[in-house]
Design an enzyme around this catalytic site. Structure first.
Site: not given
Ligand SMILES: *Cc1c(COP(=O)(O)O)cnc(C)c1O
Length: 440
Positions: A147, A242, A277
């Protein structure tokens, strides 16, 4: 065992449902995968969450990742309060933005320049645009179960709540948006070889969670990462990690640092890294950074447009700076490793005793208990997990004051605020919960 009273929660949630779609501002918070209603929270302190009925929970969600220091860490609160009195936003450069950028660059050797945004979604969207702008190509490779936020072009078999809700391709995302997205299986070395053989010179970038949290916790193989680096180099595509979830979580320097400490030298470094985060210390922050020659293509130093009214917001920067400094100067990682290992070993032992088929997968303080017979290595194997059994376990734990992520396909988080007695309390609850589901 008497069930906790949740009258106010129920009323508050029903009120929310009248004015907010599904009563939540992000679908991961709805309890779609486990049934029942989400609890409405009032406050948090350290490792604990309190709902509006006053019930206490040991929190293993940590706002889905940011709260590595637990709720209300004093230094972070103080930093935000100081910033608040100086003004909440200026729409002009501030020193805090540079300070947080420097902290990030010092933590991640692959990052030479960084741009702040306000969410992980925004950061991965911008990184994708940059990869396309830099290479002059359109195609993006992603992996099923990973994601990267609700970016149109990446909502193809996205993990996290998109899986749970069963909307791999959301209505409202035009086919044109995902036409240039190639979705492959995680850890499938032959799959990426085949993709590059056919499309290599059209691929702008490959984006992945270097350790996955969003289909539940899944490790990459060294060979997979090494082959990704080799193929992207060979074809002039960018490799994008990511690390929104793993950055400053699995180690101060993220998954990249973990791989280095494992001696995985042949996997190289990513060209771009996406963060969020923890980097915002509980306030809305995302960031993307990497090679200076690539980052210089971002406007206004380059032609790839990207902007934000509240980007680099002073309160958010203050929270991020205070969090990273705390993590850098008083690293909790060794202790997190130790207590999370104890928690996971304890869970495994108790499940095994009752003959409950399970896999515990963990990276530092991130973990998932899969009710699955075989190790989970990709999205297909994740989907073999027994989600009904997970739902029963989830509620059995909740009724005993343990707050877990409300889906089988999520990682749980231990924070620096969790104590040894919290872990013991969790294991006691799990013993009873396993007994309950074994007899169900
Ligand atoms: C939480 C998350 C996102 C999205 O971040 P948001 O601040 O919710 O938009 C993208 N990539 C990863 C791996 C995530 O865990």
């Amino acid at each position: 065992m008497p069930k906790p009273v949740r009258v106010r929660s129920r009323e508050a949630f029903e009120r929310a449902c009248r004015v907010i779609p599904g009563g939540v501002n992000s679908p991961a918070r709805a309890f779609g995968a486990v049934g029942g209603q989400p609890l409405v929270m009032a406050r948090g302190k350290g490792a604990y969450l309190y709902d509006v009925d006053g019930n206490e929970y040991v929190d293993y969600v940590g706002s889905w990742g940011p709260l590595i220091l637990g709720h209300c860490p004093p230094k972070v609160m103080q930093a935000v309060e100081e910033a608040l009195h100086e003004g909440s936003t200026f729409g002009a450069p501030t020193e805090r933005e540079t300070e947080l950028a420097e902290l990030i660059i010092d933590a991640l050797p692959s990052v030479e320049m960084v741009r702040m945004v306000s969410s992980g979604t925004e950061a991965s969207m911008a990184a994708i645009r940059l990869a396309r702008g830099f290479t002059g190509r359109d195609m993006i490779v992603k992996f099923a179960g990973c994601y990267h936020g609700h970016v149109d072009s990446l909502l193809v078999q996205a993990g996290s709540s998109a899986t749970t809700l069963g909307v791999p391709n959301s209505p409202g995302v035009p086919a044109g948006c995902t036409r240039d997205t190639l979705c492959l299986q995680y850890n499938d070395v032959q799959g990426i070889r085949d993709a590059f053989e056919v499309h290599g010179d059209r691929i702008a970038g490959v984006i992945l969670e270097p350790i996955v949290g969003n289909m539940g916790l899944v490790w990459p193989t060294r060979e997979f990462l090494a082959e990704l680096r080799r193929l992207t180099d060979k074809h002039g595509s960018l490799l994008i990690y990511d690390e929104v979830m793993t950055g400053f979580r699995v180690a101060y320097g993220g998954a990249q640092q973990v791989f280095k400490s494992l001696g995985w030298d042949d996997i190289g470094l990513p060209d771009l890294t996406v963060l969020g985060k923890i980097v915002g210390g509980g306030l809305p922050v995302g960031a993307y950074g990497g090679r200076a020659d690539v980052m210089r293509k971002v406007s206004p130093s380059g032609p790839v447009f990207q902007a934000g009214t509240l980007s680099g917001n002073p309160l958010a920067m203050a929270a991020g700076i205070a969090t990273l400094k705390q993590l850098r100067d008083h690293p909790p990682y060794a202790r997190l490793e130790q207590i999370t290992a104890r928690l996971c070993d304890g869970l495994a032992e108790r499940a095994r005793k009752l003959g409950i088929s399970h896999q515990i997968q963990r990276a530092g303080s991130m973990w998932t208990l899969f009710f699955a017979a075989e190790p989970v290595t990709d999205y297909r194997s994740a989907l073999q997990a027994d989600t009904r059994r997970f739902a029963r376990f989830f509620w059995a734990m909740m009724d005993r004051g343990i707050y877990l992520p409300c889906s089988q396909f999520e990682a749980a988080f231990v924070s620096a605020a969790h104590s040894d007695p919290d872990i013991a309390r969790t294991l006691d609850a799990a013993e009873q919960a396993f007994a309950e589901i074994a007899s169900a």
